[in-house]
Design an enzyme around this catalytic site. Structure first.
Site, mmCIF file in Angstrom:
data_model
loop_
_atom_site.group_PDB
_atom_site.id
_atom_site.type_symbol
_atom_site.label_atom_id
_atom_site.label_comp_id
_atom_site.label_asym_id
_atom_site.label_seq_id
_atom_site.Cartn_x
_atom_site.Cartn_y
_atom_site.Cartn_z
ATOM 1 N N LYS A 32 -0.766 -7.186 30.606
ATOM 2 C CA LYS A 32 0.648 -7.743 29.543
ATOM 3 C C LYS A 32 0.949 -5.609 30.049
ATOM 4 O O LYS A 32 0.166 -4.957 29.385
ATOM 5 C CB LYS A 32 0.303 -8.528 28.778
ATOM 6 C CG LYS A 32 1.668 -8.308 27.698
ATOM 7 C CD LYS A 32 1.622 -8.715 26.637
ATOM 8 C CE LYS A 32 0.898 -8.072 25.598
ATOM 9 N NZ LYS A 32 2.369 -6.899 24.784
ATOM 10 N N ASP A 60 6.628 -8.662 29.113
ATOM 11 C CA ASP A 60 6.855 -8.766 27.368
ATOM 12 C C ASP A 60 7.691 -7.712 27.592
ATOM 13 O O ASP A 60 8.022 -6.464 26.576
ATOM 14 C CB ASP A 60 5.610 -8.540 27.408
ATOM 15 C CG ASP A 60 5.056 -8.641 24.927
ATOM 16 O OD1 ASP A 60 6.281 -9.435 24.945
ATOM 17 O OD2 ASP A 60 4.502 -8.147 24.547
ATOM 18 N N LYS A 62 10.615 -8.697 25.808
ATOM 19 C CA LYS A 62 11.544 -9.562 24.598
ATOM 20 C C LYS A 62 12.450 -9.175 24.619
ATOM 21 O O LYS A 62 13.269 -8.609 23.514
ATOM 22 C CB LYS A 62 10.413 -8.631 23.312
ATOM 23 C CG LYS A 62 9.335 -9.121 23.163
ATOM 24 C CD LYS A 62 8.890 -8.724 21.438
ATOM 25 C CE LYS A 62 7.004 -9.156 21.514
ATOM 26 N NZ LYS A 62 6.232 -7.748 22.405
ATOM 27 N N ASP A 65 19.631 -10.733 23.780
ATOM 28 C CA ASP A 65 20.872 -10.350 23.906
ATOM 29 C C ASP A 65 22.182 -11.836 24.349
ATOM 30 O O ASP A 65 21.450 -12.815 24.334
ATOM 31 C CB ASP A 65 21.075 -9.194 25.514
ATOM 32 C CG ASP A 65 22.313 -8.425 25.494
ATOM 33 O OD1 ASP A 65 23.360 -8.953 25.079
ATOM 34 O OD2 ASP A 65 21.935 -7.577 25.721
ATOM 35 N N ALA A 68 24.731 -14.786 29.129
ATOM 36 C CA ALA A 68 24.917 -14.185 30.639
ATOM 37 C C ALA A 68 23.663 -13.338 30.728
ATOM 38 O O ALA A 68 23.518 -12.947 32.013
ATOM 39 C CB ALA A 68 26.262 -14.092 30.767
ATOM 40 N N THR A 69 23.898 -12.223 29.943
ATOM 41 C CA THR A 69 22.979 -11.404 30.352
ATOM 42 C C THR A 69 21.333 -11.463 30.339
ATOM 43 O O THR A 69 20.445 -10.531 31.211
ATOM 44 C CB THR A 69 23.212 -9.860 29.441
ATOM 45 O OG1 THR A 69 24.698 -9.200 29.132
ATOM 46 C CG2 THR A 69 22.902 -8.671 29.140
ATOM 47 N N THR A 115 5.174 -10.399 14.138
ATOM 48 C CA THR A 115 4.545 -10.324 13.011
ATOM 49 C C THR A 115 4.385 -9.169 12.060
ATOM 50 O O THR A 115 3.510 -9.330 11.225
ATOM 51 C CB THR A 115 2.829 -10.293 13.683
ATOM 52 O OG1 THR A 115 2.740 -9.602 14.833
ATOM 53 C CG2 THR A 115 1.962 -11.553 14.246
ATOM 54 N N ARG A 206 -6.090 -2.998 22.671
ATOM 55 C CA ARG A 206 -7.011 -1.725 22.585
ATOM 56 C C ARG A 206 -7.991 -1.860 22.341
ATOM 57 O O ARG A 206 -9.237 -1.435 22.543
ATOM 58 C CB ARG A 206 -6.294 -1.181 21.221
ATOM 59 C CG ARG A 206 -5.130 -0.384 20.886
ATOM 60 C CD ARG A 206 -4.570 0.321 20.308
ATOM 61 N NE ARG A 206 -3.928 -1.404 19.039
ATOM 62 C CZ ARG A 206 -3.243 -1.315 18.277
ATOM 63 N NH1 ARG A 206 -3.326 -0.187 17.846
ATOM 64 N NH2 ARG A 206 -2.622 -2.439 18.012
#
Ligand code: C5P
Length: 234
Positions: A32, A60, A62, A65, A68-69, A115, A206
């Site tokens: 990721k 990732d 996220k 907007d 269209a964007t 979260t 991690r």
């Protein structure tokens, strides 16, 4: 078969990202790439972590907007063939739909409620809580808009699975092998618990990348998952 784990390659430098990706790729299905690396290096980081490895890339970003964007952004990203691309469900039906239509070969995964937001923070931004109910509402909206995957906490997997049925991919961060440092993750589950609850893909960063030997750490979690899956629960 590679374990259903997406290793969060949250490295500050592309060289470290490449090293971590090669070390874990033999053991896991996916790596990721998040905003930190992508904003510094752009699409080069996708090709670099993929490298010669037979591993899926989960982008990732996220996105959030106007439709269209986001549609345009998803179309641009689709050229690099990520297996998964995240958008915020809070962007609304038309935005999720625009992403889905723009990247037909990529699984669009909708993030429900971050979260990191507690009830007070949700109230401040005007999102009607409790968090679990907001996540449920946003999950339904995203799936109705064509998203085939959702990102949620391991604690929400069972209830969202009941809500959206068996065909939607549920992706969960906040996964910690027992005994591992929690870091800044508050609501955690072990890999075995998250899979048992119904998760399809575990995001683990991690505990793998900061281990002395990331390849060995990934192999060990993958083996624990295989053992759990071959031992039917009572
Ligand atoms: O290192 P750790 O296992 O906590 O990494 C988790 C990864 O999942 C990070 O890349 C983080 O940005 C991401 N994530 C998360 N919680 C969410 C959504 C994404 O921890 N709700």
């Amino acid at each position: 078969m590679a374990a259903p784990i997406a290793v969060a390659i949250d490295a500050p430098e592309i060289e470290t990202a490449a090293r971590w990706a090669s070390a874990v790729a033999p053991h896991v299905s996916t790596v990721k790439v998040g905003l930190e690396l992508y904003l510094r290096y752009g699409p080069e980081v996708i090709t670099t972590v993929r490298g010669a490895n037979k591993v899926d890339v989960f982008l990732d970003l996220k996105l959030h907007d106007i439709p269209a964007t986001v549609g345009g952004a998803a179309r641009n990203m689709a050229r690099f063939k990520p297996s998964i691309l995240t958008v915020h469900a809070a962007g609304g039906r038309d935005m999720v739909k625009a992403a889905v239509e723009a990247a037909p070969q990529t699984q669009i995964a909708a993030v429900t409620v971050l979260t990191s937001l507690d009830e007070k923070a949700l109230d401040e931004i005007g999102l009607r809580g409790p968090a679990s109910e907001a996540a449920r509402r946003l999950a339904v909206l995203a799936v109705e808009s064509g998203a085939r995957a959702l990102v949620c906490s391991p604690w929400e997997v069972a209830s969202l699975r009941a809500e959206v049925g068996p065909d939607i991919t549920l992706i969960t961060p906040g996964v910690r092998p027992s005994g591992a440092e929690r870091g800044d993750q508050a609501r955690v589950a072990t890999p075995e618990e998250a899979i048992e609850a119904g998760a399809d893909l575990l995001v683990i960063g991690r505990p793998i990348t900061r281990a002395a030997d990331p390849g060995a750490a990934a192999a060990s979690i993958a083996a624990a998952l295989r053992r759990a899956q071959s031992t039917p629960s009572a």
